[in-house]
Design a protein around this motif. Sequence first.
Motif, PDB file in Angstrom:
ATOM      1  N   PHE A  36       0.860  -1.182   0.000  1.00 26.45           N
ATOM      2  CA  PHE A  36       0.000   0.000   0.000  1.00 26.45           C
ATOM      3  C   PHE A  36       0.893   1.228   0.000  1.00 26.45           C
ATOM      4  O   PHE A  36       2.058   1.168   0.397  1.00 26.45           O
ATOM      5  CB  PHE A  36      -0.946   0.020   1.211  1.00 26.45           C
ATOM      6  N   ASN A  37       0.340   2.365  -0.429  1.00 25.31           N
ATOM      7  CA  ASN A  37       1.132   3.582  -0.549  1.00 25.31           C
ATOM      8  C   ASN A  37       1.195   4.337   0.771  1.00 25.31           C
ATOM      9  O   ASN A  37       0.171   4.527   1.434  1.00 25.31           O
ATOM     10  CB  ASN A  37       0.552   4.487  -1.636  1.00 25.31           C
ATOM     11  N   ILE A  38       2.400   4.747   1.143  1.00 23.48           N
ATOM     12  CA  ILE A  38       2.600   5.601   2.316  1.00 23.48           C
ATOM     13  C   ILE A  38       3.061   6.954   1.809  1.00 23.48           C
ATOM     14  O   ILE A  38       4.087   7.044   1.122  1.00 23.48           O
ATOM     15  CB  ILE A  38       3.651   5.004   3.274  1.00 23.48           C
ATOM     16  N   PRO A  39       2.339   8.024   2.104  1.00 19.72           N
ATOM     17  CA  PRO A  39       2.661   9.340   1.517  1.00 19.72           C
ATOM     18  C   PRO A  39       3.978   9.912   2.017  1.00 19.72           C
ATOM     19  O   PRO A  39       4.509   9.519   3.061  1.00 19.72           O
ATOM     20  CB  PRO A  39       1.474  10.214   1.951  1.00 19.72           C
ATOM     21  N   VAL A  40       4.482  10.874   1.247  1.00 21.00           N
ATOM     22  CA  VAL A  40       5.778  11.493   1.531  1.00 21.00           C
ATOM     23  C   VAL A  40       5.828  12.095   2.929  1.00 21.00           C
ATOM     24  O   VAL A  40       6.826  11.935   3.653  1.00 21.00           O
ATOM     25  CB  VAL A  40       6.084  12.596   0.487  1.00 21.00           C
ATOM     26  N   TYR A  41       4.780  12.786   3.348  1.00 19.22           N
ATOM     27  CA  TYR A  41       4.844  13.515   4.609  1.00 19.22           C
ATOM     28  C   TYR A  41       4.984  12.579   5.803  1.00 19.22           C
ATOM     29  O   TYR A  41       5.548  12.970   6.840  1.00 19.22           O
ATOM     30  CB  TYR A  41       3.626  14.441   4.776  1.00 19.22           C
ATOM     31  N   ILE A  42       4.490  11.348   5.704  1.00 17.54           N
ATOM     32  CA  ILE A  42       4.665  10.383   6.788  1.00 17.54           C
ATOM     33  C   ILE A  42       6.133   9.974   6.898  1.00 17.54           C
ATOM     34  O   ILE A  42       6.732   9.989   7.987  1.00 17.54           O
ATOM     35  CB  ILE A  42       3.792   9.135   6.551  1.00 17.54           C
ATOM     36  N   PHE A  43       6.736   9.606   5.764  1.00 20.27           N
ATOM     37  CA  PHE A  43       8.153   9.249   5.771  1.00 20.27           C
ATOM     38  C   PHE A  43       9.014  10.424   6.225  1.00 20.27           C
ATOM     39  O   PHE A  43      10.007  10.242   6.944  1.00 20.27           O
ATOM     40  CB  PHE A  43       8.586   8.796   4.373  1.00 20.27           C
ATOM     41  N   LEU A  44       8.659  11.616   5.801  1.00 24.57           N
ATOM     42  CA  LEU A  44       9.437  12.802   6.159  1.00 24.57           C
ATOM     43  C   LEU A  44       9.517  12.966   7.672  1.00 24.57           C
ATOM     44  O   LEU A  44      10.595  13.229   8.225  1.00 24.57           O
ATOM     45  CB  LEU A  44       8.819  14.050   5.523  1.00 24.57           C
ATOM     46  N   PHE A  45       8.408  12.799   8.340  1.00 21.70           N
ATOM     47  CA  PHE A  45       8.391  12.961   9.790  1.00 21.70           C
ATOM     48  C   PHE A  45       9.097  11.798  10.489  1.00 21.70           C
ATOM     49  O   PHE A  45       9.912  12.013  11.397  1.00 21.70           O
ATOM     50  CB  PHE A  45       6.956  13.078  10.299  1.00 21.70           C
ATOM     51  N   VAL A  46       8.817  10.561  10.062  1.00 26.29           N
ATOM     52  CA  VAL A  46       9.388   9.380  10.716  1.00 26.29           C
ATOM     53  C   VAL A  46      10.908   9.368  10.590  1.00 26.29           C
ATOM     54  O   VAL A  46      11.633   9.091  11.559  1.00 26.29           O
ATOM     55  CB  VAL A  46       8.786   8.096  10.121  1.00 26.29           C
ATOM     56  N   PHE A  47      11.430   9.678   9.408  1.00 27.52           N
ATOM     57  CA  PHE A  47      12.878   9.657   9.202  1.00 27.52           C
ATOM     58  C   PHE A  47      13.594  10.733  10.013  1.00 27.52           C
ATOM     59  O   PHE A  47      14.787  10.604  10.309  1.00 27.52           O
ATOM     60  CB  PHE A  47      13.203   9.846   7.712  1.00 27.52           C
ATOM     61  N   ASN A  48      12.883  11.798  10.356  1.00 30.43           N
ATOM     62  CA  ASN A  48      13.508  12.893  11.100  1.00 30.43           C
ATOM     63  C   ASN A  48      13.567  12.656  12.601  1.00 30.43           C
ATOM     64  O   ASN A  48      14.331  13.335  13.293  1.00 30.43           O
ATOM     65  CB  ASN A  48      12.768  14.207  10.830  1.00 30.43           C
ATOM     66  N   VAL A  49      12.775  11.723  13.100  1.00 29.27           N
ATOM     67  CA  VAL A  49      12.701  11.510  14.548  1.00 29.27           C
ATOM     68  C   VAL A  49      14.070  11.194  15.163  1.00 29.27           C
ATOM     69  O   VAL A  49      14.479  11.847  16.134  1.00 29.27           O
ATOM     70  CB  VAL A  49      11.669  10.423  14.900  1.00 29.27           C
TER      71      VAL A  49
END
Length: 292
Positions: free
Chosen positions: A62-75
Amino acid sequence: MRDIQNYFDRHLYIGRIGTAFIYAVMVSVALNYFWTPGHIYSSGITGLAQLFDSLSQGLFGFNIPVYIFLFVFNVPLIIAAWRSIGHRFAIFTTIAVLLASIMIRVIDKPVTLTHDPLIDAIFGGLVNGFATGLALRNGISTGGLDILGILIRKRTGMRMGIVNMTFNAFIMLAAGLVFGWQFAFYSAIGVFVNAKVIDTVYTRQQKMQIMIITDRPKTVVDSIQNHLRRGITIIHGAEGAYKHDNKDVLFTVISQYEQYEVTEALAESDVHAFMSMWRVDKIQGNFYEPKL
């Protein structure tokens, strides 16, 4: 006195939050108006988030949008900033990343301004680079490579743009292997523009050596040190070749964004002094940098 300090701190915080919001809007414009329509990959964690967004359907079903990855990778990077850079810096970084994720979601209807991927790459890099440099200049990070770049720069003196481009070689390689080398090359152009604009706007990491020739050294030194925190070396006994009068030579190194304070200090202390400035590629030793 404490009330005055609290007043200035409150306005500083409001200014930083406003800068974080401006950054969020600009990165959303860069992503949704230029990079996404042009199939261009951004630099840093945003580019990594785009890459995983494109691969998420195949990886997870399933598709995970850019803004989710952006936040998770920054944690994890925000945690590193909290420990190694400063608590307030980490807090404002969290605000910037959170606002960027929200605005990317809000402005989630890509508008095709042009069908030329080269234009998309260049203008996306310009918009994002200016936004990133503006945020850094105002004491906040946009997350991702900004944090990594600051940590590396503190230890090696390497410029932010160089750190950015080194990491992004991986993003371009992955984009080329997965989606085609044409878009990887266009993305590389965008990354280059982005890095150059960051280095132009964010001048804290750029050092300048100052030489001042004056016959009022104590007055000039006091004035400069009242404006900013810098050590100054004094060479006594210089002689002017024209009138053969006695002069003193002052040397110091400043950040480029401090040159206006030095100019103002010199105008207050000795309007007849001669001053020259030139860029310094590397320094070694004790150089004070304000805490972020």
